[in-house]
Scaffold this motif. Structure first.
Motif, mmCIF file in Angstrom:
data_model
loop_
_atom_site.group_PDB
_atom_site.id
_atom_site.type_symbol
_atom_site.label_atom_id
_atom_site.label_comp_id
_atom_site.label_asym_id
_atom_site.label_seq_id
_atom_site.Cartn_x
_atom_site.Cartn_y
_atom_site.Cartn_z
ATOM 1 N N THR A 2 43.000 24.549 69.913
ATOM 2 C CA THR A 2 42.168 25.751 69.843
ATOM 3 C C THR A 2 41.072 25.620 68.795
ATOM 4 O O THR A 2 39.954 26.074 68.995
ATOM 5 N N ASN A 3 41.425 25.008 67.646
ATOM 6 C CA ASN A 3 40.512 25.052 66.501
ATOM 7 C C ASN A 3 39.698 23.787 66.249
ATOM 8 O O ASN A 3 38.584 23.880 65.740
ATOM 9 N N GLY A 38 38.314 21.362 67.994
ATOM 10 C CA GLY A 38 37.224 20.817 68.792
ATOM 11 C C GLY A 38 36.068 21.801 68.865
ATOM 12 O O GLY A 38 35.177 21.669 69.686
ATOM 13 N N ARG A 39 36.109 22.796 67.993
ATOM 14 C CA ARG A 39 35.100 23.858 68.085
ATOM 15 C C ARG A 39 33.750 23.390 67.578
ATOM 16 O O ARG A 39 32.720 23.763 68.093
ATOM 17 N N CYS A 40 33.748 22.585 66.530
ATOM 18 C CA CYS A 40 32.473 22.142 65.961
ATOM 19 C C CYS A 40 32.186 20.684 66.286
ATOM 20 O O CYS A 40 31.058 20.300 66.502
ATOM 21 N N HIS A 41 33.236 19.849 66.232
ATOM 22 C CA HIS A 41 33.042 18.425 66.520
ATOM 23 C C HIS A 41 34.126 17.986 67.484
ATOM 24 O O HIS A 41 35.015 18.774 67.801
ATOM 25 N N GLN A 42 34.085 16.727 67.926
ATOM 26 C CA GLN A 42 35.140 16.217 68.791
ATOM 27 C C GLN A 42 36.449 16.272 68.005
ATOM 28 O O GLN A 42 36.465 15.921 66.825
#
Lengths: 366, 122
Positions: free
Chosen positions: B78-79, B81-85
């Motif tokens: 959930t958390n 992969g929000r900004c980067h791989q």
């Protein structure tokens, strides 16, 4: 990423060589950074080790047919102290190499060096972390979350990036921030900061105070937030913005977008990125391939700003990223910019890599 | 005229990077297959001895552990992969620093941080 067209002098050559030697040293240490094996730790209180994280990139732009090579290295040092403190700093070394009429090869100016942030974080409790020092201004999401070359989906900066982040992308002052669960289905994150005026280039900053808050819905993987800033100098105006990040759970799709408004200009960008992992053929290759598009618009403001376009501008970009493995990515993208100052094509190709090197023993739990 | 030495250095560094990254990937896939093999072996060997020691305690702590790991994996997906791989696993103490950094940068909650750290260091 900034552009200069002056020429390399020998002292800078030496310093640049020293920088590259350091980088090679870090890479030589890289075997330490092999991923953990199946041996696990049951204790949550694993003692953190100091880290050298960093990224290097080699970016080639063709803007209006003019090639320009842009090597960049950005080392980050993380120094955890005790249970609640963290010192973190990032520097960048970058250069622009361009062709000069009448001369062969590519020529660059002195390597640009900058300490992007150097901050001490104190984790006061589950709700609040206090930061002091020079930190990336948390206005919108791009500057703080997506800026590093290994993270961004498209190598060019959004047109609205300079809005609200100060002259060197960073603030000098203090910030409180935190994230907590407000409801089983809802997390809230917030940050409030104050920055003092600093005119010492390249670590200059403006005097302003601001807030950013976001709501994250974990089951939907959706974040929506807003930023507000009051400038305490010059025109003493208010700036605001909104952002969203959505990763719909059934699809390998990321959608990000931002809007920012200031008296010096306003605009928005929207960027969907889709991993091809659902395609039924060449699965191993396709799950590493990502298609990205970004549409953005900028509206010139009533006051000028050197870092922003001087006229209304629209830009469409399309790109392909290929993730070889954790941290290593090749990307290529094409964009077309439309403005009253003239339309141009922008091609970019890039290879970026992020490394993590522990500066101490890594394996044991205590 | 003056060939730019920096251009060559950059190509050199990039080539080195690609090499180290490929070596790292190789090592990781070797480790993954090794650990799968040893996990298979220890599963067949260890169950009888644990049963002899304290079957009840073992079962409850093992199932708690399993539940925490599953929850940790869910929070990771959930958390992280929000900004980067989403990153690979690193050794425990490296992961602890990165998670502390991400707690500050990404404003993770206390609970997310603990569960993700547990998952990432198993």
């Amino acid at each position: 990423m900034k552009k200069t067209r002056t020429f390399l002098i020998s002292a800078d050559r030496l310093r640049a060589r020293a920088g590259l030697a350091l980088l090679s040293f870090a890479l030589a240490l890289n075997p330490f950074a092999t991923p953990v094996s199946a041996q696990g730790v049951s204790d949550e209180d694993v003692k953190p080790v100091p880290l050298l994280q960093g990224s290097v990139g080699f970016i080639t732009n063709f803007t209006g047919g003019q090639p320009d090579l842009h090597p960049i290295a950005a080392p980050v040092v993380l120094l955890p102290i005790g249970q609640r403190w963290l010192f973190e700093t990032r520097a960048t070394f970058e250069n622009d190499l361009v062709q000069v009429p009448g001369r062969s090869g590519f020529h660059g100016g002195p390597v640009q060096k900058e300490v992007e942030y150097a901050q001490i974080d104190f984790i006061a409790n589950s709700y609040m972390t206090v930061t002091v020092g020079r930190f990336l201004t948390p206005f919108g999401i791009f500057n703080e979350r997506l800026y590093p070359a290994w993270i961004r989906n498209l190598q060019s900066d959004p047109l609205i990036l300079p809005i609200g982040i100060g002259p060197s992308n960073a603030s000098t002052g203090t910030m409180i921030r935190g994230g907590f669960k407000a409801h089983p289905q809802l997390n809230i994150n917030y940050t409030a900061y104050f920055s003092a005026l600093s005119t010492r280039s390249p670590v200059d900053s403006d005097r302003f105070a601001g807030l950013r808050a976001g709501i994250f819905v974990p089951s939907e993987r959706l974040e929506i937030g807003g930023s507000f800033q009051h400038l305490l100098q010059q025109e003493r105006s208010n700036l605001f913005g909104f952002h969203t990040i959505w990763q719909p759970t059934p699809l390998p799709l990321d959608i990000r977008g931002e809007y920012a408004h200031s008296r010096r200009g306003s605009g928005y960008w929207v960027e969907p990125a889709y991993k091809l992992s659902q395609l039924p053929f060449l699965r191993n290759k396709m799950r590493r391939t990502q298609l990205v598009a970004r549409y953005q618009q900028f509206f010139a403001g009533e006051l000028p700003n050197d870092a922003l376009p001087s006229v209304n501008t629209k830009e469409f970009e399309f790109g392909v990223n290929y993730y070889f493995m954790d941290g290593l990515k090749a990307s290529s993208n094409y964009g077309r910019q439309f403005s009253a100052a003239g339309n141009l094509n922008v091609w970019t190709m890039a290879l970026t890599y992020r490394f993590v090197v522990p500066l101490g023993p890594t394996g044991s739990a205590q | 005229m003056r060939r730019n030495w920096m251009l060559f250095c950059c190509f050199g560094v990039t080539a080195c990077l690609v090499r180290t990254a490929i070596a790292q990937e190789h090592k990781e896939s070797e480790k993954a297959s090794e650990s799968a093999a040893t996990a298979g072996l220890s599963a067949t060997n260890s169950i009888p001895s644990h049963d002899r020691a304290s079957p009840q305690a073992f079962r409850s702590s093992a199932s708690e552990d399993r539940a925490a790991r599953i929850e940790g994996e869910k929070r990771f997906r959930t958390n992280c992969g929000r900004c980067h791989q989403p990153p690979h696993k690193f050794p425990p103490r490296v992961m602890a620093t990165a998670i502390r950094h991400m707690r500050v940068r990404a404003m993770l909650t206390d609970e997310d941080m603990r569960l993700i750290l547990k998952y990432m260091t198993q």
